[in-house]
Design an enzyme around this catalytic site. Structure first.
Site, mmCIF file in Angstrom:
data_model
loop_
_atom_site.group_PDB
_atom_site.id
_atom_site.type_symbol
_atom_site.label_atom_id
_atom_site.label_comp_id
_atom_site.label_asym_id
_atom_site.label_seq_id
_atom_site.Cartn_x
_atom_site.Cartn_y
_atom_site.Cartn_z
ATOM 1 N N SER A 31 0.863 -1.174 0.000
ATOM 2 C CA SER A 31 0.000 0.000 0.000
ATOM 3 C C SER A 31 0.899 1.223 0.000
ATOM 4 O O SER A 31 2.073 1.123 0.400
ATOM 5 C CB SER A 31 -0.865 0.005 1.272
ATOM 6 O OG SER A 31 -1.514 1.250 1.443
ATOM 7 N N TYR A 45 -2.071 0.324 10.786
ATOM 8 C CA TYR A 45 -2.055 -0.211 9.417
ATOM 9 C C TYR A 45 -0.752 0.170 8.715
ATOM 10 O O TYR A 45 -0.133 -0.651 8.029
ATOM 11 C CB TYR A 45 -3.263 0.340 8.667
ATOM 12 C CG TYR A 45 -3.421 -0.125 7.233
ATOM 13 C CD1 TYR A 45 -3.531 -1.481 6.919
ATOM 14 C CD2 TYR A 45 -3.492 0.797 6.190
ATOM 15 C CE1 TYR A 45 -3.707 -1.893 5.595
ATOM 16 C CE2 TYR A 45 -3.669 0.391 4.870
ATOM 17 C CZ TYR A 45 -3.770 -0.953 4.577
ATOM 18 O OH TYR A 45 -3.939 -1.366 3.271
HETATM 19 P P1 NDP Z 1 -10.985 -6.559 0.835
HETATM 20 O O1 NDP Z 1 -11.355 -6.340 2.248
HETATM 21 O O2 NDP Z 1 -12.019 -6.596 -0.221
HETATM 22 O O3 NDP Z 1 -10.135 -7.888 0.672
HETATM 23 C C1 NDP Z 1 -9.348 -8.451 1.670
HETATM 24 C C2 NDP Z 1 -9.184 -9.929 1.342
HETATM 25 O O4 NDP Z 1 -8.268 -10.516 2.266
HETATM 26 C C3 NDP Z 1 -10.487 -10.684 1.423
HETATM 27 O O5 NDP Z 1 -10.595 -11.530 0.306
HETATM 28 C C4 NDP Z 1 -10.330 -11.525 2.702
HETATM 29 O O6 NDP Z 1 -11.009 -12.748 2.518
HETATM 30 C C5 NDP Z 1 -8.827 -11.738 2.723
HETATM 31 N N1 NDP Z 1 -8.315 -12.028 4.050
HETATM 32 C C6 NDP Z 1 -8.362 -11.209 5.136
HETATM 33 N N2 NDP Z 1 -7.805 -11.837 6.184
HETATM 34 C C7 NDP Z 1 -7.408 -13.072 5.745
HETATM 35 C C8 NDP Z 1 -6.790 -14.179 6.353
HETATM 36 N N3 NDP Z 1 -6.445 -14.150 7.641
HETATM 37 N N4 NDP Z 1 -6.535 -15.290 5.595
HETATM 38 C C9 NDP Z 1 -6.876 -15.318 4.299
HETATM 39 N N5 NDP Z 1 -7.461 -14.293 3.667
HETATM 40 C C10 NDP Z 1 -7.736 -13.190 4.384
HETATM 41 O O7 NDP Z 1 -9.903 -5.414 0.508
HETATM 42 P P2 NDP Z 1 -9.162 -4.947 -0.831
HETATM 43 O O8 NDP Z 1 -9.426 -5.862 -1.949
HETATM 44 O O9 NDP Z 1 -9.432 -3.512 -0.967
HETATM 45 O O10 NDP Z 1 -7.639 -5.097 -0.345
HETATM 46 C C11 NDP Z 1 -6.783 -6.142 -0.782
HETATM 47 C C12 NDP Z 1 -5.362 -5.814 -0.359
HETATM 48 O O11 NDP Z 1 -4.993 -4.544 -0.881
HETATM 49 C C13 NDP Z 1 -5.157 -5.723 1.148
HETATM 50 O O12 NDP Z 1 -3.889 -6.252 1.485
HETATM 51 C C14 NDP Z 1 -5.198 -4.231 1.415
HETATM 52 O O13 NDP Z 1 -4.499 -3.879 2.588
HETATM 53 C C15 NDP Z 1 -4.516 -3.714 0.156
HETATM 54 N N6 NDP Z 1 -4.824 -2.324 -0.189
HETATM 55 C C16 NDP Z 1 -6.114 -1.869 -0.289
HETATM 56 C C17 NDP Z 1 -6.367 -0.544 -0.584
HETATM 57 C C18 NDP Z 1 -7.744 0.013 -0.658
HETATM 58 O O14 NDP Z 1 -7.885 1.257 -0.611
HETATM 59 N N7 NDP Z 1 -8.792 -0.777 -0.790
HETATM 60 C C19 NDP Z 1 -5.259 0.397 -0.825
HETATM 61 C C20 NDP Z 1 -3.943 -0.189 -0.749
HETATM 62 C C21 NDP Z 1 -3.754 -1.497 -0.437
HETATM 63 P P3 NDP Z 1 -11.745 -13.588 3.668
HETATM 64 O O15 NDP Z 1 -12.408 -12.596 4.597
HETATM 65 O O16 NDP Z 1 -12.717 -14.435 2.887
HETATM 66 O O17 NDP Z 1 -10.659 -14.385 4.294
#
Ligand code: NDP
Length: 253
Positions: free
Chosen positions: A138, A151
């Site tokens: 990020s 974070y």
């Molecule tokens: P979402 O919340 O849509 O996606 C997060 C994903 O991570 C979900 O699919 C969730 O699936 C999975 N996840 C969370 N915890 C676990 C775990 N313990 N084991 C396995 N899977 C896990 O967020 P985004 O798609 O927006 O974000 C994706 C990535 O991008 C993240 O790392 C986020 O920090 C990063 N990011 C996002 C930004 C934004 O503004 N949206 C900006 C910059 C970076 P499930 O709950 O089914 O396990």
């Protein structure tokens, strides 16, 4: 063993991970979907299979659970690309009020989750002869902002892991790519951060003409992954045009 190059995508049940799975499948990869919500990744696997993409698999794995990660890795016959995308933010509290349990949870998923998956799959990535470890960090991994420290600290950890791993494995057939997005409007990221408060989640994007979408980020991930193996996109920072920095966002209100 599968004859198709295989990409493992963590956090494939929503947002950037789901979009990346679709793009990498379209680019010719056999995609292996990882998340905790099995129903969602099974539905996506079925949809991609129905669209003619072969060998798609869905695995319920919590990336913070080392035993589960190791068991998953042992079942995988091949891995060419690992997209470490699972992660997220909890809370927007100032350092003085931050909840240590939330800080710990963010470190567990954003840093140790990447560590577990990378350690478990590095032998297969090396054996592929042209492996890619990709970390979705990020812009929070590169700079800070008020209310973001928990974070920000975790994403700095992910950034350091990627940078250090690149130094340590130079000379092996594995490259390390870091994609650092700024503001991305996905369905769940801000809702999770604000503990289900939809109004607070909406305020993050208020007046911003075009935040990045999950598809925008997936597009950049796919571009980086599909460069020839000798080309290493070390770090790609991606922001919407309306965002010059964490704290400098143009809002039309
Ligand atoms: P979402 O919340 O849509 O996606 C997060 C994903 O991570 C979900 O699919 C969730 O699936 C999975 N996840 C969370 N915890 C676990 C775990 N313990 N084991 C396995 N899977 C896990 O967020 P985004 O798609 O927006 O974000 C994706 C990535 O991008 C993240 O790392 C986020 O920090 C990063 N990011 C996002 C930004 C934004 O503004 N949206 C900006 C910059 C970076 P499930 O709950 O089914 O396990």
């Amino acid at each position: 063993m599968s004859t198709q190059p295989t990409a493992v995508i963590t956090g494939a049940s929503s947002g950037i991970g789901e979009a990346t799975a679709r793009r990498l499948a379209a680019a010719g990869y056999r995609v292996v979907l990882v998340a905790r919500r099995l129903d969602r990744i099974e539905a996506l696997a079925e949809e991609l299979g129905g669209a003619g993409h072969e060998g798609v698999e869905a695995h319920r794995v919590d990336v913070t659970d080392r035993a589960a990660v190791d068991a998953f890795a042992a079942r995988l016959d091949r891995c060419d690309v690992l997209v470490n995308n699972a992660g997220g933010a909890l809370g927007m509290d100032r350092v003085a009020e931050g909840d240590p349990a939330e800080w710990r949870a963010m470190y567990e998923v954003n840093v140790l989750g990447v560590l577990h998956m990378t350690q478990a799959l590095l032998p297969a990535l090396t054996a592929s002869g042209a492996g890619t470890v990709l970390v979705v960090s990020s812009t929070a991994g590169l700079g800070t902002y008020e209310g973001g420290a928990g974070y920000v600290a975790a994403k700095h950890g992910a950034h350091v892991l990627a940078e250090t791993l690149r130094l340590e494995i130079v000379g092996t057939p594995v490259r390390v790519i870091e994609i650092a997005p700024g503001m991305v409007r996905t369905d769940e990221f801000s809702l999770t951060r604000f503990r289900g408060d939809a109004a607070a989640a909406d305020r993050v994007y208020a007046g911003v003409a075009e935040p990045l979408t999950a598809a925008d980020v997936a597009d950049s991930i796919t571009w980086a992954v599909t460069r020839p193996p000798h080309v290493n996109v070390d770090l790609l920072v991606l922001r919407p045009r309306a965002q010059a920095s964490h704290t400098k966002v143009h809002r039309e209100l």
